[in-house]
Enzyme design. Sequence first.
Site, mmCIF file in Angstrom:
data_model
loop_
_atom_site.group_PDB
_atom_site.id
_atom_site.type_symbol
_atom_site.label_atom_id
_atom_site.label_comp_id
_atom_site.label_asym_id
_atom_site.label_seq_id
_atom_site.Cartn_x
_atom_site.Cartn_y
_atom_site.Cartn_z
ATOM 1 N N LYS A 1 0.980 -1.329 -0.337
ATOM 2 C CA LYS A 1 -0.018 0.014 0.050
ATOM 3 C C LYS A 1 0.886 1.320 0.012
ATOM 4 O O LYS A 1 1.550 1.782 1.063
ATOM 5 C CB LYS A 1 -0.910 -0.104 1.164
ATOM 6 C CG LYS A 1 -1.991 1.022 1.609
ATOM 7 C CD LYS A 1 -1.980 2.157 0.554
ATOM 8 C CE LYS A 1 -2.410 3.368 1.578
ATOM 9 N NZ LYS A 1 -1.760 4.578 0.963
ATOM 10 N N GLU B 1 8.192 2.039 11.717
ATOM 11 C CA GLU B 1 9.461 3.011 11.305
ATOM 12 C C GLU B 1 9.062 4.376 11.284
ATOM 13 O O GLU B 1 8.336 4.780 10.210
ATOM 14 C CB GLU B 1 10.158 2.475 9.862
ATOM 15 C CG GLU B 1 10.716 1.315 9.976
ATOM 16 C CD GLU B 1 12.072 1.077 10.905
ATOM 17 O OE1 GLU B 1 12.798 1.964 11.492
ATOM 18 O OE2 GLU B 1 12.241 -0.111 11.212
ATOM 19 N N CYS C 1 13.949 10.513 6.931
ATOM 20 C CA CYS C 1 13.619 10.301 8.353
ATOM 21 C C CYS C 1 14.718 10.525 9.195
ATOM 22 O O CYS C 1 14.863 11.072 10.547
ATOM 23 C CB CYS C 1 12.897 9.061 8.655
ATOM 24 S SG CYS C 1 13.794 7.661 7.832
ATOM 25 N N GLU D 1 9.316 17.521 13.751
ATOM 26 C CA GLU D 1 9.807 17.123 12.504
ATOM 27 C C GLU D 1 9.290 17.906 11.461
ATOM 28 O O GLU D 1 8.014 17.879 11.311
ATOM 29 C CB GLU D 1 9.458 15.507 12.191
ATOM 30 C CG GLU D 1 10.084 15.086 11.300
ATOM 31 C CD GLU D 1 9.838 13.671 10.897
ATOM 32 O OE1 GLU D 1 8.390 13.308 10.918
ATOM 33 O OE2 GLU D 1 10.467 12.724 10.471
#
Length: 481
Positions: free
Chosen positions: A176, A250, A284, A384
């Site tokens: 997906k 993650e 990331c 972030e």
Amino acid sequence: MVSTRLLVAGEWVDAASGATSETRNPANGQIIGTFAEAGTADVDAAVAAARAAFESVAWRAMTPDERGRLLWRVAELIERDAKELAELETLDQGQPGFVSGGVSVPLAAQVFRYYAGFATKIEGTVSPVSIPGNLTYQHRLPVGVCALITPWNFPLAIAAWKLAPALATGNTVILKPAEQTPLSTVRLAELCVEAGVPAGVVNLLTGGPDVGRALVVHRGVDKISFTGSTAVGQQIVRASADDLKRVSLELGGKAPSIVCADADIDAAVMGNLQGAIFNTGQACGAYTRFFVQRSRVDEFTEKIAAAAGSLAIGPGSDPDTVVGPLVSQEHLDRVASYVGTGVDQGAQLVTGGQRVGGDLAEGFFYRPTVFGEVRDDMTIAREEIFGPVLSIMPYDDLDEAVARANDTDYGLAAVLWTKDLATAHTVPPRIHAGTVFVNQLPLIDPGAPWGGFGMSGWGRELGAYSIEEFTETQSVFLNIG
Ligand code: NAD
């Protein structure tokens, strides 16, 4: 214009509802294709196909050697089509060519080859039980039907690093991809079919968050392997609690960089800048919070701001481009809003802080931005941003720097810059991060685990860790009386 479909039970099909969505080129905002928007009927069909394939003789009877060959073949096909895949990734995601062609595609092939080798090396153990007349051993079994939900920043590479170990261990999957960047994952699914993966072993559902949500609550899904934002990771944990699905996560990061007084400042400037703006900061593990020893902070700030201001910005298709576009207008607005908050909260804007105009005005381009005099409690130092925004913060002694680096909810990656061997060895264990780099860029290799402490996730991917993530351990007590 491309138009892509779903892969269910080995057939390419439209969504049952006929719905489609559009994907855009972030370098100019133009629509480049449509993809099928899966609904619940498609989710049910894909889960049923994956279950049937999981139970099928064709897949169950395949030997580890045969599975290894299959994965090796996928690696070869990725390499055969490397140029096309890299162009697709650049078109859909915006990655500069050196990222798509130099990292994403080679890494995807490398990961398939790595796990091709693993298929024949998934070993068990024998337990020295004290029960007379028993041979007791453990072996690893596939978890079952795995939903692999991926983000938009490295669509191909992240799909590969979930798919390859899932198949090496004998699972069946539903891929997906993110709705912003489905195209390279569709191509990867095509290559799996071409390689000879049996029907139903790899299924593909394109579409938005609702597709992910439906997979997470589906009783026919045994495991969710998710890479994406921490907020969605938390939603997945809550939503998957009813049947206690296996979940690996993650998630986001806010990597600190500690620059010691003895560091090679020029190397630190270049390495930190590249680590911060790699894939336009949409990574990331991107370096974001720069703790620089006070005696070097002016020099560091001046040099990194000058270098950041001179980077070539452009479409990923231009070979000179270092900084490509952000993935979408929505994300551009988000990054710009963070920069505005940084200014409002009193950080010193040293360079950048603007969208790029002129010939690039139609694309989602943002100038690399460096802030000085950032306080630890400012929003730009805590959340972030996932864009090319660097925050510089002076420190006085190393203990203080380590404590401040660790003062975050995240714990994915960190970097240390020093010439001192003792510092290079003694500081990493004190840093709360799944990976600590020393004097270098953030790198990923299939042989080393990747994953985070704290709110950066659960579990580890790559290396032998992915084998654990995609298997259950079973003990067999055999009465040999
Ligand atoms: P996102 O969380 O918004 O979406 C990721 C995927 O989840 C997409 O496919 C999306 O459609 C799907 N999704 C959204 N809501 C869902 C829900 N409620 N249930 C199930 N699926 C859902 O993330 P993004 O914006 O695509 O990616 C950026 C984020 O990914 C950043 O936070 C980044 O740090 C993180 N990331 C982490 C790693 C890592 O290895 N730790 C790697 C790459 C990206």
